[in-house]
Design an enzyme around this catalytic site. Structure first.
Site, PDB file in Angstrom:
ATOM      1  CD  GLU A 131      -1.777  13.815 -27.519  1.00 50.40           C
ATOM      2  OE1 GLU A 131      -1.648  14.143 -26.320  1.00 50.40           O
ATOM      3  OE2 GLU A 131      -0.916  14.071 -28.368  1.00 50.40           O
TER       4      GLU A 131
ATOM      5  CG  HIS B  13      -3.280  13.486 -22.761  1.00 51.78           C
ATOM      6  ND1 HIS B  13      -2.408  14.233 -23.509  1.00 51.78           N
ATOM      7  CD2 HIS B  13      -3.258  14.032 -21.516  1.00 51.78           C
ATOM      8  CE1 HIS B  13      -1.876  15.188 -22.755  1.00 51.78           C
ATOM      9  NE2 HIS B  13      -2.389  15.088 -21.552  1.00 51.78           N
TER      10      HIS B  13
ATOM     11  CG  ASN C 222       1.994  17.521 -22.485  1.00 50.53           C
ATOM     12  OD1 ASN C 222       1.816  18.701 -22.195  1.00 50.53           O
ATOM     13  ND2 ASN C 222       1.190  16.565 -22.079  1.00 50.53           N
TER      14      ASN C 222
ATOM     15  CB  SER D  44       1.064  14.736 -19.273  1.00 47.64           C
ATOM     16  OG  SER D  44       0.013  15.125 -18.447  1.00 47.64           O
TER      17      SER D  44
HETATM   18  P1  NAD Z   1      -3.449  16.067  -9.116  1.00 48.39           P
HETATM   19  O1  NAD Z   1      -2.236  16.227  -8.273  1.00 48.39           O
HETATM   20  O2  NAD Z   1      -4.491  17.154  -9.145  1.00 48.39           O
HETATM   21  O3  NAD Z   1      -4.226  14.714  -8.741  1.00 48.39           O
HETATM   22  C1  NAD Z   1      -3.606  13.460  -8.617  1.00 48.39           C
HETATM   23  C2  NAD Z   1      -4.461  12.623  -7.681  1.00 48.39           C
HETATM   24  O4  NAD Z   1      -3.961  11.297  -7.687  1.00 48.39           O
HETATM   25  C3  NAD Z   1      -4.428  13.117  -6.228  1.00 48.39           C
HETATM   26  O5  NAD Z   1      -5.764  13.311  -5.768  1.00 48.39           O
HETATM   27  C4  NAD Z   1      -3.751  11.975  -5.474  1.00 48.39           C
HETATM   28  O6  NAD Z   1      -4.311  11.786  -4.188  1.00 48.39           O
HETATM   29  C5  NAD Z   1      -4.060  10.785  -6.379  1.00 48.39           C
HETATM   30  N1  NAD Z   1      -3.117   9.672  -6.277  1.00 48.39           N
HETATM   31  C6  NAD Z   1      -1.769   9.707  -6.189  1.00 48.39           C
HETATM   32  N2  NAD Z   1      -1.280   8.451  -6.152  1.00 48.39           N
HETATM   33  C7  NAD Z   1      -2.348   7.612  -6.244  1.00 48.39           C
HETATM   34  C8  NAD Z   1      -2.497   6.190  -6.277  1.00 48.39           C
HETATM   35  N3  NAD Z   1      -1.436   5.388  -6.224  1.00 48.39           N
HETATM   36  N4  NAD Z   1      -3.749   5.670  -6.392  1.00 48.39           N
HETATM   37  C9  NAD Z   1      -4.830   6.487  -6.484  1.00 48.39           C
HETATM   38  N5  NAD Z   1      -4.748   7.838  -6.439  1.00 48.39           N
HETATM   39  C10 NAD Z   1      -3.514   8.385  -6.319  1.00 48.39           C
HETATM   40  O7  NAD Z   1      -2.901  15.770 -10.603  1.00 48.39           O
HETATM   41  P2  NAD Z   1      -3.665  15.987 -11.998  1.00 48.39           P
HETATM   42  O8  NAD Z   1      -3.314  17.328 -12.551  1.00 48.39           O
HETATM   43  O9  NAD Z   1      -5.097  15.575 -11.859  1.00 48.39           O
HETATM   44  O10 NAD Z   1      -2.877  14.936 -12.913  1.00 48.39           O
HETATM   45  C11 NAD Z   1      -3.210  13.568 -12.920  1.00 48.39           C
HETATM   46  C12 NAD Z   1      -2.695  12.928 -14.191  1.00 48.39           C
HETATM   47  O11 NAD Z   1      -3.253  13.598 -15.330  1.00 48.39           O
HETATM   48  C13 NAD Z   1      -1.179  13.004 -14.369  1.00 48.39           C
HETATM   49  O12 NAD Z   1      -0.741  11.831 -15.005  1.00 48.39           O
HETATM   50  C14 NAD Z   1      -1.001  14.216 -15.290  1.00 48.39           C
HETATM   51  O13 NAD Z   1       0.202  14.152 -16.034  1.00 48.39           O
HETATM   52  C15 NAD Z   1      -2.213  14.056 -16.191  1.00 48.39           C
HETATM   53  N6  NAD Z   1      -2.683  15.283 -16.856  1.00 48.39           N
HETATM   54  C16 NAD Z   1      -2.677  16.471 -16.192  1.00 48.39           C
HETATM   55  C17 NAD Z   1      -3.135  17.618 -16.840  1.00 48.39           C
HETATM   56  C18 NAD Z   1      -3.184  18.938 -16.132  1.00 48.39           C
HETATM   57  O14 NAD Z   1      -3.430  19.970 -16.779  1.00 48.39           O
HETATM   58  N7  NAD Z   1      -2.990  18.989 -14.834  1.00 48.39           N
HETATM   59  C19 NAD Z   1      -3.619  17.535 -18.166  1.00 48.39           C
HETATM   60  C20 NAD Z   1      -3.624  16.288 -18.801  1.00 48.39           C
HETATM   61  C21 NAD Z   1      -3.157  15.175 -18.144  1.00 48.39           C
END
Ligand code: NAD
Length: 273
Positions: free
Chosen positions: A142, A130, A180, A109
């Site tokens: 994005e 993204h 963001n 993000s």
């Molecule tokens: P989340 O906490 O739901 O999931 C993250 C996952 O990554 C977890 O299952 C965890 O076990 C895993 N993980 C952590 N470290 C790891 C590693 N070293 N190797 C492999 N897996 C690993 O988080 P999310 O909301 O899915 O966010 C993930 C990414 O997407 C982040 O970079 C976030 O900024 C981005 N993002 C989130 C959103 C949102 O609305 N939540 C929207 C767009 C982008």
């Protein structure tokens, strides 16, 4: 078909959604998440989402293979926790494991794509892809070009986004990109309004929904995104743009300290059964 085999790393709310839409496009997906139970929870969430969408659940899930380590695919889409060091470590490793022709994409993000590209030997093949939450529903992708990203890489990812049924919009690699940089200060300000007692959460969200015609209010959206992710993004904006106006609201930090991360932990600004 370009990118016949895609490796998705991180099986949380975003990684699971990304794996689902990539598999639904007919591609083979390897899904990796080393945390116990993460892949199983991701697959369960996909099953629910596919059922709700009326899709062929077994056929789509049949294209997704959980893997215990990184697999040699044509494309990596990284969706692990929003932590720069963890992502850099993963990109270094992926650079060793994936073929030299593969593209390495991040769903971050806010973390600079340029710094992820710089830790690899193929910086021109690194890009931001993204997606938005929930991935199977929201159409925007994005596409963020690092300073080093080649035109060919950007064109291939734009084409892939369209092939997944999404609408790509290109942005340069500045803190928070476009989405963001606009969204997070809005959410942060809503948290300040709550902290300062200007209004109750329901009133703040109703004002955004009915007054600005947003489908959900900023506090409900923060709960959906994850309050930990919101704090992490504000810190990147604050540090990257060097302006104290982006400091995370203390109430957001406090909720994260209390484990109130939003929907994913059952409680954030609201409680979830
Ligand atoms: P989340 O906490 O739901 O999931 C993250 C996952 O990554 C977890 O299952 C965890 O076990 C895993 N993980 C952590 N470290 C790891 C590693 N070293 N190797 C492999 N897996 C690993 O988080 P999310 O909301 O899915 O966010 C993930 C990414 O997407 C982040 O970079 C976030 O900024 C981005 N993002 C989130 C959103 C949102 O609305 N939540 C929207 C767009 C982008």
């Amino acid at each position: 078909m370009k990118f016949e085999h895609v490796l998705v790393v991180g099986a949380g709310q975003m990684g699971g959604g990304i794996a689902q839409v990539v598999a639904a496009s007919g591609r083979r997906v390897s899904l990796h998440d080393p945390y116990p139970g993460a892949v199983e929870r991701g697959v369960e969430a996909m099953r629910k989402s596919l059922t709700k969408l009326g899709a062929d659940v077994e056929e789509t899930l049949g294209r997704i293979e959980p893997v215990e380590d990184l697999a040699a695919a044509d494309l990596l889409i990284e969706a692990i926790t929003e932590d720069a060091q963890a992502k850099e470590k993963l990109f270094r490793r992926a650079d060793e494991v994936l073929p030299a022709t593969a593209i390495l994409a991040s769903n971050t993000s806010s973390i600079p794509i340029t710094s992820l590209a710089a830790v690899t030997q193929r910086p021109e093949q690194v890009i931001g892809m993204h997606f938005f939450n929930p991935v199977p529903v929201l159409r925007l992708v994005e596409v963020i070009r690092a300073v080093q990203t080649s035109d060919e890489t950007a064109a291939a990812i734009v084409e892939l986004a369209r092939d997944l049924g999404k609408e790509p919009a290109e942005a340069r690699d500045f803190p928070g990109f476009v989405s963001n940089r606009i969204l997070m200060p809005f959410i942060n300000e809503a948290a300040y309004a709550l902290m300062e007692g200007v209004a109750e959460p329901e009133a703040i969200d109703t004002i955004a929904k009915l007054g600005f015609a947003h489908p959900m209010g900023p506090l409900a959206l923060a709960d959906l995104i994850g309050l930990d992710t919101c704090v992490a993004i504000m810190e990147v904006l604050q540090c990257g743009l060097g302006n104290p106006k982006y400091a995370p609201c203390p109430l957001l930090r406090q909720y994260v300290q209390a484990g109130r991360l939003g929907r994913k932990s059952g409680r954030g600004f609201y409680s979830y059964g």
